[in-house]
Design a protein around this motif. Structure first.
Motif, short mmCIF file in Angstrom:
data_model
loop_
_atom_site.label_atom_id
_atom_site.label_comp_id
_atom_site.label_asym_id
_atom_site.label_seq_id
_atom_site.Cartn_x
_atom_site.Cartn_y
_atom_site.Cartn_z
N HIS A 129 40.43 -53.38 -68.13
CA HIS A 129 40.46 -53.72 -66.71
C HIS A 129 40.61 -55.22 -66.51
CE1 HIS A 129 39.68 -53.44 -62.44
NE2 HIS A 129 38.68 -54.30 -62.57
N ASP B 221 44.22 -56.21 -67.34
CA ASP B 221 45.12 -55.80 -66.27
C ASP B 221 45.02 -56.73 -65.08
OD1 ASP B 221 45.97 -53.68 -67.79
OD2 ASP B 221 44.74 -52.18 -66.75
N ARG B 222 43.81 -57.09 -64.76
CA ARG B 222 43.58 -57.97 -63.61
C ARG B 222 44.17 -59.36 -63.87
NH1 ARG B 222 37.76 -58.40 -60.75
NH2 ARG B 222 38.61 -58.41 -58.67
N THR B 223 43.98 -59.88 -65.07
CA THR B 223 44.54 -61.18 -65.43
C THR B 223 46.07 -61.14 -65.36
OG1 THR B 223 42.66 -61.57 -66.88
CG2 THR B 223 44.58 -62.95 -67.22
N MET B 224 46.64 -60.05 -65.84
CA MET B 224 48.10 -59.90 -65.80
C MET B 224 48.59 -59.86 -64.35
SD MET B 224 50.80 -59.43 -67.75
CE MET B 224 50.47 -58.50 -69.21
N GLN B 225 47.92 -59.15 -63.49
CA GLN B 225 48.32 -59.07 -62.08
C GLN B 225 48.23 -60.43 -61.41
OE1 GLN B 225 45.67 -56.07 -60.59
NE2 GLN B 225 46.99 -54.38 -61.23
N GLN B 226 47.18 -61.18 -61.73
CA GLN B 226 47.03 -62.51 -61.14
C GLN B 226 48.14 -63.45 -61.62
OE1 GLN B 226 43.06 -63.55 -62.32
NE2 GLN B 226 42.11 -62.53 -60.57
N THR B 227 48.48 -63.35 -62.89
CA THR B 227 49.54 -64.19 -63.43
C THR B 227 50.88 -63.86 -62.78
OG1 THR B 227 48.38 -64.28 -65.55
CG2 THR B 227 50.71 -64.88 -65.57
N ILE B 228 51.17 -62.59 -62.64
CA ILE B 228 52.43 -62.18 -62.01
C ILE B 228 52.47 -62.64 -60.56
CG2 ILE B 228 53.74 -60.17 -61.24
CD1 ILE B 228 52.82 -58.78 -63.83
N ALA B 229 51.37 -62.49 -59.84
CA ALA B 229 51.33 -62.91 -58.44
C ALA B 229 51.53 -64.42 -58.33
CB ALA B 229 50.00 -62.51 -57.82
N ARG B 230 50.94 -65.17 -59.24
CA ARG B 230 51.07 -66.62 -59.21
C ARG B 230 52.51 -67.03 -59.49
NH1 ARG B 230 47.82 -68.21 -63.43
NH2 ARG B 230 46.16 -66.95 -62.58
N SER C 249 55.26 -65.31 -59.02
CA SER C 249 56.21 -64.87 -58.02
C SER C 249 56.21 -65.79 -56.79
CB SER C 249 55.92 -63.44 -57.59
OG SER C 249 54.70 -63.38 -56.90
#
Length: 72
Positions: free
Chosen positions: A12, A15-24, A26
Motif C-alpha cells: 500500500h 502504491d501510494r508513493t507511486m501515485q504521488q510521484t505520477i501526480a507530481r 504530470s
C-alpha cells in the motif's frame, strides 16, 4: 518471513508513493531536452550520410553487378 499484514502495508505504501510521484510529474512543465530539440535533425543527417557513403561505395568500387542472367 513477513507477516501478511506487513506485506499488505508495504504494498500500500509503495502504491501510494507511486501515485504521488505520477501526480507530481504530470503537473510539471518539462523543458525540451536534446532529443526533443535535435532528434529529428540528427536522424535525418545520419540517414543522409549513410545513404551517401553507401552510394559512393557502390559506384566507386568497380563491381560488375551482373543483374541480368541473360547475355553471359
Amino acid at each position: 518471513m513477513m507477516l501478511p499484514m506487513a506485506k499488505n502495508s508495504l504494498r500500500h505504501l509503495q502504491d501510494r508513493t507511486m501515485q504521488q510521484t505520477i501526480a507530481r510529474q504530470s503537473h510539471q512543465k518539462r523543458a525540451p531536452d536534446f532529443h526533443d530539440k535535435y532528434g529529428n535533425a540528427v536522424l535525418a543527417s545520419g540517414a543522409t550520410v549513410c545513404v551517401a557513403v553507401w552510394t559512393g561505395t557502390a559506384t566507386q568500387i568497380g563491381t560488375e553487378w551482373n543483374l541480368s542472367p541473360m547475355g553471359r
